[in-house]
Motif scaffolding. Structure first.
Motif, PDB file in Angstrom:
ATOM      1  N   LYS A   9      42.289  63.719   3.382  1.00 45.80           N
ATOM      2  CA  LYS A   9      41.746  65.063   3.657  1.00 45.80           C
ATOM      3  C   LYS A   9      42.859  66.035   4.096  1.00 45.80           C
ATOM      4  O   LYS A   9      43.975  65.621   4.380  1.00 45.80           O
ATOM      5  CB  LYS A   9      40.686  64.971   4.770  1.00 45.80           C
ATOM      6  CG  LYS A   9      39.450  64.176   4.349  1.00 45.80           C
ATOM      7  CD  LYS A   9      38.638  64.924   3.325  1.00 45.80           C
ATOM      8  CE  LYS A   9      37.263  64.351   3.094  1.00 45.80           C
ATOM      9  NZ  LYS A   9      37.160  63.442   1.930  1.00 45.80           N
ATOM     10  N   ASN A  10      42.540  67.323   4.187  1.00 47.60           N
ATOM     11  CA  ASN A  10      43.557  68.327   4.573  1.00 47.60           C
ATOM     12  C   ASN A  10      44.170  67.991   5.927  1.00 47.60           C
ATOM     13  O   ASN A  10      45.355  68.251   6.155  1.00 47.60           O
ATOM     14  CB  ASN A  10      42.933  69.730   4.637  1.00 47.60           C
ATOM     15  CG  ASN A  10      42.530  70.244   3.266  1.00 47.60           C
ATOM     16  OD1 ASN A  10      42.682  69.536   2.265  1.00 47.60           O
ATOM     17  ND2 ASN A  10      42.022  71.463   3.209  1.00 47.60           N
ATOM     18  N   LEU A  11      43.365  67.463   6.839  1.00 46.43           N
ATOM     19  CA  LEU A  11      43.845  66.929   8.114  1.00 46.43           C
ATOM     20  C   LEU A  11      43.343  65.493   8.159  1.00 46.43           C
ATOM     21  O   LEU A  11      42.152  65.261   8.361  1.00 46.43           O
ATOM     22  CB  LEU A  11      43.282  67.744   9.287  1.00 46.43           C
ATOM     23  CG  LEU A  11      43.716  67.289  10.683  1.00 46.43           C
ATOM     24  CD1 LEU A  11      45.215  67.472  10.896  1.00 46.43           C
ATOM     25  CD2 LEU A  11      42.945  68.048  11.765  1.00 46.43           C
ATOM     26  N   GLY A  12      44.256  64.543   7.941  1.00 51.97           N
ATOM     27  CA  GLY A  12      43.823  63.149   7.797  1.00 51.97           C
ATOM     28  C   GLY A  12      44.453  62.263   8.847  1.00 51.97           C
ATOM     29  O   GLY A  12      45.592  62.486   9.261  1.00 51.97           O
ATOM     30  N   CYS A  13      43.690  61.239   9.288  1.00 48.70           N
ATOM     31  CA  CYS A  13      44.284  60.281  10.228  1.00 48.70           C
ATOM     32  C   CYS A  13      44.709  59.044   9.439  1.00 48.70           C
ATOM     33  O   CYS A  13      44.798  59.087   8.213  1.00 48.70           O
ATOM     34  CB  CYS A  13      43.316  59.978  11.366  1.00 48.70           C
ATOM     35  SG  CYS A  13      41.714  59.318  10.889  1.00 48.70           S
ATOM     36  N   PHE A  14      44.993  57.945  10.129  1.00 44.74           N
ATOM     37  CA  PHE A  14      45.484  56.736   9.448  1.00 44.74           C
ATOM     38  C   PHE A  14      44.391  55.671   9.450  1.00 44.74           C
ATOM     39  O   PHE A  14      44.614  54.510   9.775  1.00 44.74           O
ATOM     40  CB  PHE A  14      46.764  56.232  10.131  1.00 44.74           C
ATOM     41  CG  PHE A  14      47.922  57.204  10.054  1.00 44.74           C
ATOM     42  CD1 PHE A  14      47.899  58.306   9.201  1.00 44.74           C
ATOM     43  CD2 PHE A  14      49.060  57.019  10.815  1.00 44.74           C
ATOM     44  CE1 PHE A  14      48.952  59.206   9.120  1.00 44.74           C
ATOM     45  CE2 PHE A  14      50.131  57.910  10.746  1.00 44.74           C
ATOM     46  CZ  PHE A  14      50.066  59.016   9.898  1.00 44.74           C
ATOM     47  N   GLY A  15      43.212  56.107   9.095  1.00 45.57           N
ATOM     48  CA  GLY A  15      42.038  55.242   9.054  1.00 45.57           C
ATOM     49  C   GLY A  15      40.841  56.153   8.864  1.00 45.57           C
ATOM     50  O   GLY A  15      40.950  57.164   8.174  1.00 45.57           O
ATOM     51  N   ASP A  16      39.716  55.820   9.490  1.00 39.59           N
ATOM     52  CA  ASP A  16      38.548  56.694   9.430  1.00 39.59           C
ATOM     53  C   ASP A  16      38.439  57.511  10.709  1.00 39.59           C
ATOM     54  O   ASP A  16      38.814  57.044  11.790  1.00 39.59           O
ATOM     55  CB  ASP A  16      37.269  55.862   9.264  1.00 39.59           C
ATOM     56  CG  ASP A  16      37.000  55.511   7.810  1.00 39.59           C
ATOM     57  OD1 ASP A  16      37.033  56.434   6.965  1.00 39.59           O
ATOM     58  OD2 ASP A  16      36.765  54.330   7.509  1.00 39.59           O
ATOM     59  N   GLY A  17      37.907  58.697  10.593  1.00 37.66           N
ATOM     60  CA  GLY A  17      37.677  59.547  11.760  1.00 37.66           C
ATOM     61  C   GLY A  17      36.823  60.732  11.357  1.00 37.66           C
ATOM     62  O   GLY A  17      36.785  61.114  10.174  1.00 37.66           O
ATOM     63  N   GLY A  18      36.114  61.296  12.317  1.00 36.27           N
ATOM     64  CA  GLY A  18      35.275  62.460  12.024  1.00 36.27           C
ATOM     65  C   GLY A  18      35.062  63.298  13.271  1.00 36.27           C
ATOM     66  O   GLY A  18      35.415  62.883  14.389  1.00 36.27           O
ATOM     67  N   MET A  19      34.494  64.488  13.092  1.00 36.26           N
ATOM     68  CA  MET A  19      34.287  65.403  14.215  1.00 36.26           C
ATOM     69  C   MET A  19      33.060  66.263  13.953  1.00 36.26           C
ATOM     70  O   MET A  19      32.830  66.695  12.816  1.00 36.26           O
ATOM     71  CB  MET A  19      35.517  66.304  14.378  1.00 36.26           C
ATOM     72  CG  MET A  19      35.514  67.146  15.632  1.00 36.26           C
ATOM     73  SD  MET A  19      35.813  66.176  17.114  1.00 36.26           S
ATOM     74  CE  MET A  19      37.601  66.208  17.216  1.00 36.26           C
TER      75      MET A  19
END
Ligand SMILES: Cc1ncc(COP(=O)(O)O)c(C=O)c1O
Length: 360
Positions: free
Chosen positions: A182-192
């Protein structure tokens, strides 16, 4: 030279030292779940979006389900959702007990409009999911003017802007995904989840932790859905660079325009007043398979993400049968994502356009 469909490693290459430092900071803190990194990132992300609250959850799909429930959506309700989007936008609705009602999109912008939403609204409509698809910004205020609250599915639109503000602060609530591409991505899964409604934020915080405020008493059947400290620390390093990366994505779109892609295929049209940070750069052509073939031969990344729209997927048969969505069908038949990243160069864009020119 091939051109990849996206590039997630070059933008963060120069941040490797800082990222390692962030991981070590978490290791040293020995706090891994709902600690200081998550709450600091929630504050920073809320401020970035222009919302009052942000609630970190495990992924973007949970962000939609939990935000809907926090908005009061439940059994017997209907939620309007476009069919031309990633499957999770609709998949997140049935777990709330509500029913998805599919609406059409404008095939020029790939977003819902007030008209397409209005056609799907009934007295049972409790919320509308407006997807900011491909980074374009759906007209949230026009939809809320119909009298229904909007949940923005902003999974693909971190870094985009509109005349009314940033995604995340336009509707009643918003859901983001930090999936690595994604445009701002982490190193696994994440959401807000973002919202400026105190009660919704509080309900979402409770729902993400098993429906409990105090970890001892349980008010509702909730979820185990949390952003973890490591991912939050990684996202905190990247957030200050999001606007630069968004500019890079806009520049990549401009490279395609300068190279003459608009003479060959339909380019994505930003919605009125928006400046999309293109997550995917999606063009349209009636004989798109010719473009697909030529790009494959030239080893240039491309993908038709939503050839079969959601209302025609087997899992959605109960809600999708008999639904007719002409704009969706047109987009599904003719769209193709071509390379897009914050670091796509003019030369790469010219190479893609030269191949397109030979094919269509
Ligand atoms: C439009 C849209 N909505 C929802 C999601 C779900 O996010 P996640 O994969 O983090 O669950 C995604 C991305 O995967 C998406 O692109």
């Amino acid at each position: 030279m091939g051109v990849p469909l996206f590039d997630t490693s070059t933008p963060v290459y120069g941040l490797r030292g800082e990222l390692r430092g962030a991981v070590e900071r978490v290791l040293d803190s020995e706090r891994y779940i709902l600690g200081p990194e998550v709450s600091a990132f929630e504050d920073e992300f809320a401020e970035y979006c222009g919302a009052r609250h942000a609630v970190g959850v495990a992924n973007g799909t949970d962000a939609i389900t939990i935000a809907l429930r926090a908005m009061g959506v439940g059994p017997g309700d209907e939620v309007v959702v476009p069919s031309f989007t990633f499957y999770a936008s609709a998949e997140a609705i049935p777990p709330t007990g509500a029913t998805p009602v599919f609406c059409d999109i404008d095939p020029e912008t790939y977003c819902v409009t007030a008209e397409t939403v209005k056609a799907a609204i009934t007295p049972k409509t409790k919320a509308v999911i407006a997807v900011h698809l491909f980074g374009n910004v759906a007209p949230v205020a026009e939809i809320e003017a119909l009298g229904v609250p909007v949940l923005e599915d902003a999974a693909q639109a971190a870094g985009s802007t509109s005349a009314a503000g940033r995604p995340g602060a336009l509707g009643k609530t918003a859901a983001f995904s930090f999936f690595p591409s994604k445009n701002l991505g982490c190193f696994g899964d994440g959401g807000m989840i973002t919202t400026s409604d105190e009660q919704i934020a509080e309900r979402a915080r409770t729902l993400r932790f098993h429906g409990s405020r105090d970890k001892v008493t349980y008010e509702q059947v909730g979820y185990n859905s949390r952003l973890d400290e490591l991912q939050a620390a990684i996202l905190r390093v990247q957030l200050p660079h999001l606007d630069t990366w968004a500019d890079g994505r806009r520049a990549a779109g401009a490279h395609y325009e300068q190279a003459g892609l608009g003479e060959l295929a339909k380019l994505p049209r930003p919605t009125d007043g928006s400046e999309p940070a293109w997550h995917l750069y999606v063009v349209g052509h009636p004989q798109v398979e010719r473009l697909e073939e030529a790009l494959t031969d030239a080893e240039i990344g491309h993908k038709a993400y939503y050839r079969a729209p959601i209302h025609r997927q087997a899992a959605m048969r109960e809600w999708g049968e008999g639904v007719e969505l002409p704009g969706t069908e047109e987009a599904a038949r003719t769209h193709l994502a071509i390379p897009m990243s914050p670091v796509l160069t003019q030369e790469q864009a010219e190479e893609v356009v030269a191949v397109a020119r030979s094919a269509i």
